[in-house]
Design a protein around this motif. Structure first.
Motif, short mmCIF file in Angstrom:
data_model
loop_
_atom_site.label_atom_id
_atom_site.label_comp_id
_atom_site.label_asym_id
_atom_site.label_seq_id
_atom_site.Cartn_x
_atom_site.Cartn_y
_atom_site.Cartn_z
N ALA A 49 78.34 98.03 17.60
CA ALA A 49 79.04 98.50 16.62
C ALA A 49 78.13 99.11 15.63
O ALA A 49 78.68 100.35 15.08
N GLU A 50 77.27 98.66 15.34
CA GLU A 50 76.06 99.28 14.15
C GLU A 50 75.45 100.53 14.75
O GLU A 50 75.52 101.50 14.19
N GLN A 51 75.21 100.22 16.09
CA GLN A 51 74.58 101.37 16.64
C GLN A 51 75.49 102.75 16.67
O GLN A 51 75.07 104.05 16.55
N ARG A 52 76.89 102.45 16.92
CA ARG A 52 77.96 103.53 17.05
C ARG A 52 78.10 104.10 15.70
O ARG A 52 78.12 105.26 15.56
N ALA A 53 78.22 103.29 14.68
CA ALA A 53 78.23 103.68 13.14
C ALA A 53 77.12 104.67 12.94
O ALA A 53 77.25 105.68 12.33
N LYS A 54 75.93 104.15 13.14
CA LYS A 54 74.68 104.99 12.96
C LYS A 54 74.93 106.21 13.83
O LYS A 54 74.21 107.26 13.32
N GLN A 55 75.06 106.28 15.18
CA GLN A 55 75.27 107.65 15.78
C GLN A 55 76.42 108.39 15.10
O GLN A 55 75.98 109.63 15.09
N GLN A 56 77.57 108.01 14.54
CA GLN A 56 78.52 108.64 13.95
C GLN A 56 77.85 109.32 12.73
O GLN A 56 78.27 110.25 12.30
N ALA A 57 77.23 108.49 11.72
CA ALA A 57 76.57 108.86 10.52
C ALA A 57 75.31 109.95 11.02
O ALA A 57 75.26 111.16 10.37
N ARG A 58 74.72 109.69 12.10
CA ARG A 58 73.81 111.10 12.39
C ARG A 58 74.48 112.22 12.69
O ARG A 58 74.24 113.26 12.43
N GLU A 59 75.59 112.25 13.50
CA GLU A 59 76.41 113.21 13.77
C GLU A 59 76.99 113.95 12.64
O GLU A 59 77.30 115.30 12.56
#
Length: 125
Positions: A49-59
């Motif tokens: 979930a944290e990795q998805r959140a980081k990816q979303q933040a990067r996007e």
């Protein structure tokens, strides 16, 4: 023989006790392994979930950078348009001043001509 049977029975009882203790210990270890496995699974899910959140933040950051770049380009266009518009306003203002002078001069000349015409008419009567 009785002694031997008694010894074997005693050995069997001790074996059962040891087996029961080993069984309890095994169950305890199994419970610990299950608890650790569940904790590990939760951590894995949290990490995912944290990795998805980081990816979303990067996007989101990338989207904001693109929007910023676009806004800067638009700002440059607007500034260029503003400069052109200001130049045009200055030019039109100068033309207006010139036209106002010409209109004043034309009115003055008209008034002078009207006065001359009135004088001629008055002298002819």
């Amino acid at each position: 023989l009785k002694q031997r049977v008694a010894n074997l029975e005693q050995l069997l009882i001790e074996s059962k006790k040891g087996a029961a203790a080993a069984d309890r210990e095994l169950k305890e270890y199994q419970n610990q392994v299950q608890a650790l496995t569940e904790a590990f699974d939760l951590e894995q899910k949290a990490l995912a979930a944290e990795q998805r959140a980081k990816q979303q933040a990067r996007e989101n950051v990338e989207t904001l950078r693109r929007e910023l770049d676009e806004a800067q380009v638009n700002l440059g266009i607007i500034e260029g348009t503003r400069d052109t518009t200001e130049s045009r306003v200055t030019e039109l203002s100068e033309q207006k001043k010139l036209l106002v002078r010409e209109v004043k001069a034309a009115r003055k000349l008209l008034a002078e001509k009207q006065d001359l015409l009135k004088k001629k008419i008055a002298t002819n009567q």
